[in-house]
Design a protein around this motif. Structure first.
Motif, PDB file in Angstrom:
ATOM      1  N   GLU B 224       0.760  -1.200   0.181  1.00 12.53           N
ATOM      2  CA  GLU B 224       0.235  -0.186  -0.109  1.00 12.53           C
ATOM      3  C   GLU B 224       0.910   1.310   0.017  1.00 12.53           C
ATOM      4  OE1 GLU B 224      -3.197   0.522  -0.265  1.00 12.53           O
ATOM      5  OE2 GLU B 224      -2.824   2.832   0.351  1.00 12.53           O
ATOM      6  N   LEU B 225       2.064   1.282   0.792  1.00 16.44           N
ATOM      7  CA  LEU B 225       2.941   2.263   0.714  1.00 16.44           C
ATOM      8  C   LEU B 225       3.398   2.681  -0.795  1.00 16.44           C
ATOM      9  CD1 LEU B 225       5.054   1.472   3.745  1.00 16.44           C
ATOM     10  CD2 LEU B 225       3.401   3.416   3.544  1.00 16.44           C
ATOM     11  N   VAL B 226       3.720   1.600  -1.661  1.00 15.59           N
ATOM     12  CA  VAL B 226       3.968   1.888  -3.057  1.00 15.59           C
ATOM     13  C   VAL B 226       2.795   2.422  -3.429  1.00 15.59           C
ATOM     14  CG1 VAL B 226       4.807   0.948  -5.011  1.00 15.59           C
ATOM     15  CG2 VAL B 226       5.681  -0.097  -2.830  1.00 15.59           C
ATOM     16  N   ILE B 227       1.578   2.062  -3.573  1.00 15.65           N
ATOM     17  CA  ILE B 227       0.506   2.624  -4.127  1.00 15.65           C
ATOM     18  C   ILE B 227       0.516   4.186  -3.712  1.00 15.65           C
ATOM     19  CG2 ILE B 227      -1.974   2.451  -4.445  1.00 15.65           C
ATOM     20  CD1 ILE B 227      -1.808  -0.466  -3.413  1.00 15.65           C
ATOM     21  N   ALA B 228       0.565   4.278  -2.156  1.00 20.60           N
ATOM     22  CA  ALA B 228       0.427   5.753  -1.934  1.00 20.60           C
ATOM     23  C   ALA B 228       1.603   6.632  -2.666  1.00 20.60           C
ATOM     24  CB  ALA B 228       0.666   5.768  -0.169  1.00 20.60           C
ATOM     25  N   PHE B 229       2.723   6.172  -2.710  1.00 25.64           N
ATOM     26  CA  PHE B 229       3.914   6.710  -3.257  1.00 25.64           C
ATOM     27  C   PHE B 229       3.326   7.157  -4.773  1.00 25.64           C
ATOM     28  CE2 PHE B 229       7.354   6.513  -6.182  1.00 25.64           C
ATOM     29  CZ  PHE B 229       7.895   7.565  -6.143  1.00 25.64           C
ATOM     30  N   VAL B 230       2.895   6.246  -5.732  1.00 26.47           N
ATOM     31  CA  VAL B 230       2.518   6.327  -6.898  1.00 26.47           C
ATOM     32  C   VAL B 230       1.300   7.617  -7.003  1.00 26.47           C
ATOM     33  CG1 VAL B 230       1.474   5.609  -8.991  1.00 26.47           C
ATOM     34  CG2 VAL B 230       3.197   4.283  -7.813  1.00 26.47           C
ATOM     35  N   MET B 231       0.367   7.194  -6.044  1.00 30.44           N
ATOM     36  CA  MET B 231      -0.848   8.139  -5.932  1.00 30.44           C
ATOM     37  C   MET B 231      -0.493   9.792  -5.571  1.00 30.44           C
ATOM     38  SD  MET B 231      -4.344   6.622  -4.784  1.00 30.44           S
ATOM     39  CE  MET B 231      -3.727   5.969  -3.232  1.00 30.44           C
ATOM     40  N   GLY B 232       0.573   9.775  -4.586  1.00 28.78           N
ATOM     41  CA  GLY B 232       0.867  10.832  -3.829  1.00 28.78           C
ATOM     42  C   GLY B 232       1.715  11.823  -5.005  1.00 28.78           C
ATOM     43  N   LEU B 233       2.531  11.077  -5.736  1.00 20.41           N
ATOM     44  CA  LEU B 233       3.244  11.848  -6.602  1.00 20.41           C
ATOM     45  C   LEU B 233       2.421  12.456  -7.643  1.00 20.41           C
ATOM     46  CD1 LEU B 233       6.131  12.502  -7.623  1.00 20.41           C
ATOM     47  CD2 LEU B 233       6.182  10.237  -8.744  1.00 20.41           C
ATOM     48  N   GLY B 234       1.454  11.655  -8.316  1.00 15.95           N
ATOM     49  CA  GLY B 234       0.709  12.170  -9.148  1.00 15.95           C
ATOM     50  C   GLY B 234      -0.102  13.308  -8.832  1.00 15.95           C
ATOM     51  N   GLY B 235      -0.705  13.112  -7.706  1.00 19.68           N
ATOM     52  CA  GLY B 235      -1.513  14.235  -7.103  1.00 19.68           C
ATOM     53  C   GLY B 235      -0.770  15.601  -6.712  1.00 19.68           C
ATOM     54  N   THR B 236       0.560  15.256  -6.238  1.00 18.12           N
ATOM     55  CA  THR B 236       1.423  16.363  -5.748  1.00 18.12           C
ATOM     56  C   THR B 236       1.706  17.193  -7.140  1.00 18.12           C
ATOM     57  OG1 THR B 236       2.487  15.141  -4.105  1.00 18.12           O
ATOM     58  CG2 THR B 236       3.469  17.046  -4.903  1.00 18.12           C
ATOM     59  N   LEU B 237       2.257  16.546  -8.128  1.00 16.03           N
ATOM     60  CA  LEU B 237       2.455  17.159  -9.538  1.00 16.03           C
ATOM     61  C   LEU B 237       1.346  18.148  -9.620  1.00 16.03           C
ATOM     62  CD1 LEU B 237       4.444  14.574 -11.241  1.00 16.03           C
ATOM     63  CD2 LEU B 237       5.419  16.680 -10.583  1.00 16.03           C
ATOM     64  N   ILE B 238       0.214  17.360  -9.867  1.00 10.57           N
ATOM     65  CA  ILE B 238      -1.096  18.267 -10.154  1.00 10.57           C
ATOM     66  C   ILE B 238      -1.498  19.689  -9.288  1.00 10.57           C
ATOM     67  CG2 ILE B 238      -3.577  18.309 -10.458  1.00 10.57           C
ATOM     68  CD1 ILE B 238      -3.316  15.347 -11.283  1.00 10.57           C
ATOM     69  N   TRP B 239      -1.296  19.467  -7.938  1.00  9.13           N
ATOM     70  CA  TRP B 239      -1.547  20.532  -6.990  1.00  9.13           C
ATOM     71  C   TRP B 239      -0.267  21.530  -7.067  1.00  9.13           C
ATOM     72  CZ3 TRP B 239      -5.783  21.163  -5.054  1.00  9.13           C
ATOM     73  CH2 TRP B 239      -6.695  20.408  -4.588  1.00  9.13           C
ATOM     74  N   ALA B 240       0.803  20.871  -7.378  1.00 12.17           N
ATOM     75  CA  ALA B 240       2.171  21.893  -7.352  1.00 12.17           C
ATOM     76  C   ALA B 240       1.988  22.661  -8.532  1.00 12.17           C
ATOM     77  CB  ALA B 240       3.438  21.158  -7.431  1.00 12.17           C
ATOM     78  N   TYR B 241       1.233  22.219  -9.731  1.00 11.40           N
ATOM     79  CA  TYR B 241       1.169  22.970 -10.947  1.00 11.40           C
ATOM     80  C   TYR B 241       0.457  24.078 -10.712  1.00 11.40           C
ATOM     81  CZ  TYR B 241       0.027  23.593 -16.094  1.00 11.40           C
ATOM     82  OH  TYR B 241      -0.286  24.290 -17.007  1.00 11.40           O
ATOM     83  N   TYR B 242      -0.481  24.104  -9.781  1.00 12.28           N
ATOM     84  CA  TYR B 242      -1.351  25.015  -9.430  1.00 12.28           C
ATOM     85  C   TYR B 242      -0.663  25.860  -8.402  1.00 12.28           C
ATOM     86  CZ  TYR B 242      -4.923  22.841 -12.348  1.00 12.28           C
ATOM     87  OH  TYR B 242      -5.385  22.226 -13.420  1.00 12.28           O
ATOM     88  N   GLY B 243       0.563  25.775  -8.055  1.00 10.38           N
ATOM     89  CA  GLY B 243       1.135  26.480  -7.046  1.00 10.38           C
ATOM     90  C   GLY B 243       0.622  26.425  -5.639  1.00 10.38           C
TER      91      GLY B 243
END
Lengths: 283, 355
Positions: B224-243
């Motif tokens: 689940e930690l691997v899943i959380a990593f993949v999801m978290g990275l994807g989500g972060t990139l989107i959120w960070a895109y909006y600053g």
């Protein structure tokens, strides 16, 4: 030194009356071949061989093998070896006589494996071989037609510390390793601690600048992600070695669950450690 | 779009109290995550918001702290041989799709029913999922604990699903199972959707891996930690895109949570299988209670009920404290078990052979 000079010493200890019990002649007596490459055979090995021979009603062939007959020191080593061999043979005989076991002593020279092979074919009915410390088991096993045993014993018997010689080197290594790993953890803790502090200082001392750029969005999105990866590398390693340095590490027996160990520990009474010399099979 | 959003957002000033609060919550959250594969995030978002952090920044920063934490935890647990990387990555990719679907559903509800309706939906899902799944996991944990002898290898449902051969079949070596991708994908999607809705996908992901896919609780929580990593990275990139990511908050939380995640991962090597389920179920059920207290507020906003404002405010506060209590309870169970098992192991195996 020529091999001829290495005289073969064969000493037969006459059988005591005990073996001729009830007048029945024991026709075929089996032998245990005890091999050493040292001048003095270690006593625990002798004792082990005598014990087993006594129980199985076997006799013993003790072979001192000079593995370096041509050592270039003017025959000094060979001379010492021969005299040590005499002493050792005497001691072995004493020990054996006390238990009514016959010892046949052989001095030979050459490679251990070859000598063992030769002895096994020339001397009849050697049932198994017991090797002394200092002989590589593989060397004997590869040439021997019979099983080979090495003897594990505690050094207290040999007048030294109470440590199992067989595990001695391993244990030293283990202790040394745990010391070095602790040092390594501390070093890692220090290195990554500084690295972490540097990353944090860089971000927090330049808060305004960082916040201005990191929240710009778009391609700048990679900035926070990159920093966070750096943090996870530096701080991740730091925290890992931090707990390790404190001695908090994963269970060493993840396969055997702690509960099982607990159960065993409570179920089985503490057995006194057996310090008698014991054989180890060549498998 | 990202430009204007950033300008509107307000980033809080850091005080000693704020830093300490985030560090401690981070540590406890990390501890729980390292142990059960996820968690902690549900307290951080409202926690940050209570400090005055705007909602979006709180969610984005939470997401951004989640993936490095999951990464560090996954690496640690991989060293213990508990992580099935292939399982985690495949699940992670589909969970990412699930996140997008979840966001779409959220946006649809937001459009139709407004903010309060959306909040109510989130809380409703929270309570529903946590009570059902948490209850089931708890029942299983108690059964496992009481069962004497060898525990059953895998649940009946997982066993049956594993026998159905539909292309493409996937084999997972560490998890020790072979199952059709068609059964894996729904679990992953549900994990992602839940993650998008309540920020903790693991509450579906880990039980899903255990009861539907058939992994052990150790492998499930580690993967689940691997899943959380993949999801978290994807989500972060989107959120960070909006600053919207506040890197300072992220780093403070990480400072604590990485300590926690290491300790949580270490904890898994000492405890029995059922303990992971037990901790997970306990947290889930307490959080369900917490969300239950949050519902009246949204019902009031929707004008379904008309409770006094003071009592609604109290309930909202209770909701938050109960959530903190859930996390603390989980952390306490983990720590107590870790140190108890450690001392017992030490007592049972006093010294290496020959010593």
């Amino acid at each position: 030194m020529e091999p001829k000079k290495m005289e073969k010493i064969q000493e037969h200890i006459p059988a005591e009356t005990t073996s001729a019990d009830l007048g029945v002649q024991v026709k075929k007596i089996s032998y245990i071949l005890v091999v050493t490459r040292n001048g003095h055979m270690s006593e625990p090995v002798m004792e082990y061989a005598v014990n087993v021979a006594d129980r199985l009603q076997y006799n013993i062939i003790a072979a001192h093998i000079n593995t370096l007959p041509f050592y270039r020191d003017g025959g000094r080593r060979s001379g010492l070896f021969a005299s040590a061999m005499q002493e050792s043979a005497l001691l072995f005989r004493e020990k054996a006589e006390a238990r009514g076991v016959q010892v046949k002593h052989i001095g030979d020279a050459g490679k251990i494996g070859n000598v063992v092979k030769r002895l096994c074919s020339s001397e009849k009915r050697i049932e198994f071989i017991v090797i002394d410390q200092g002989i590589r088991k593989e060397e004997v096993v590869s040439q021997s037609p019979v099983p080979v045993f090495s003897v594990i014993y505690t050094e207290k018997k040999a007048g030294l510390r109470n440590k199992a010689t067989h595990y001695k080197s391993v244990e030293k290594g283990a202790i040394r390793m745990s010391i070095t790993s602790k040092k390594r953890h501390l070093r890692n803790c220090f290195t990554f601690g500084i690295l972490t502090a540097a990353v944090y200082a860089a971000v927090f001392l330049n808060q305004e600048l960082v916040m201005a750029y990191f929240t710009k969005g778009g391609i700048y999105a990679l900035l926070p992600v990159a920093v966070v990866f750096m943090v996870s590398y530096a701080h991740g390693n730091f925290t890992s070695s931090f707990w390790s340095a404190l001695g908090i590490e994963g269970s060493k027996s993840t396969t055997t669950k702690p509960a099982d160990i607990r159960k065993k520990a409570t179920d089985v009474p503490v057995v006194k450690k057996d310090v008698r010399p014991r054989a180890e099979v060549n498998v | 779009m990202h430009g204007p959003v950033a300008e509107v957002l307000q980033f809080i000033d850091l005080t000693t109290y704020n830093i300490l609060f985030l560090f401690i919550v981070g540590f406890i959250g990390g501890l729980v995550s390292g142990f059960i594969g996820s968690g902690g995030a549900f307290v951080l978002t409202p926690g940050m918001m209570s400090l005055g952090v705007p909602g979006t920044v709180a969610v984005a920063s939470n997401m951004c702290h989640k993936f490095p934490k999951a990464l560090v935890g996954a690496i640690k647990r991989y060293k213990y041989g508990q992580v099935d990387i292939k399982l985690g990555l495949i699940m992670g990719i589909f969970a990412e799709i699930g996140v997008q679907v979840g966001i779409m559903i959220q946006q649809y509800i937001l459009k139709v029913y407004g903010q309060a309706g959306s909040n109510l939906y989130v809380s409703f899902i929270f309570v529903l999922v946590l009570v059902i799944v948490g209850g089931y996991v708890m029942r299983d944990a108690v059964q496992m604990k009481n069962a004497t002898g060898i525990t059953p290898s895998s649940p009946a449902l997982a066993k049956r699903l594993q026998q159905i051969e539909i292309w493409p079949m996937l084999t997972f070596k560490t998890a020790g199972l072979r199952i059709s991708m068609w059964f894996l994908v729904p679990v992953a999607l549900a994990t992602g959707m839940l993650a998008a809705t309540i920020a903790v996908g693991g509450f579906i992901g880990v039980p899903g891996l255990m009861y539907i896919i058939g992994a052990t609780s150790i492998v499930a929580s580690a993967s689940e930690l691997v899943i959380a990593f993949v999801m978290g990275l994807g989500g972060t990139l989107i959120w960070a895109y909006y600053g919207t990511v506040d890197i300072r908050l992220v780093m403070i939380i990480l400072a604590g949570s990485l300590f926690g995640v290491q300790l949580g991962a270490i904890g898994t090597t000492y405890v029995k299988e059922y303990m992971i389920k037990y901790v997970m179920a306990t947290i889930m059920l307490i959080v369900a209670v917490s969300r239950f207290f949050a519902i009246p507020k949204y019902l009031n906003e929707l004008q379904v009920t008309a409770l006094a404002d003071s009592s609604v405010a109290l309930m909202t506060q209770i909701s938050f404290y109960v959530m903190c209590f859930a996390l603390l309870t989980g952390a306490t169970i983990i720590l107590v078990n870790l140190f108890k098992a450690r001392s017992q192991e030490k007592a049972a195996v006093p010294a290496p052979a020959g010593g």
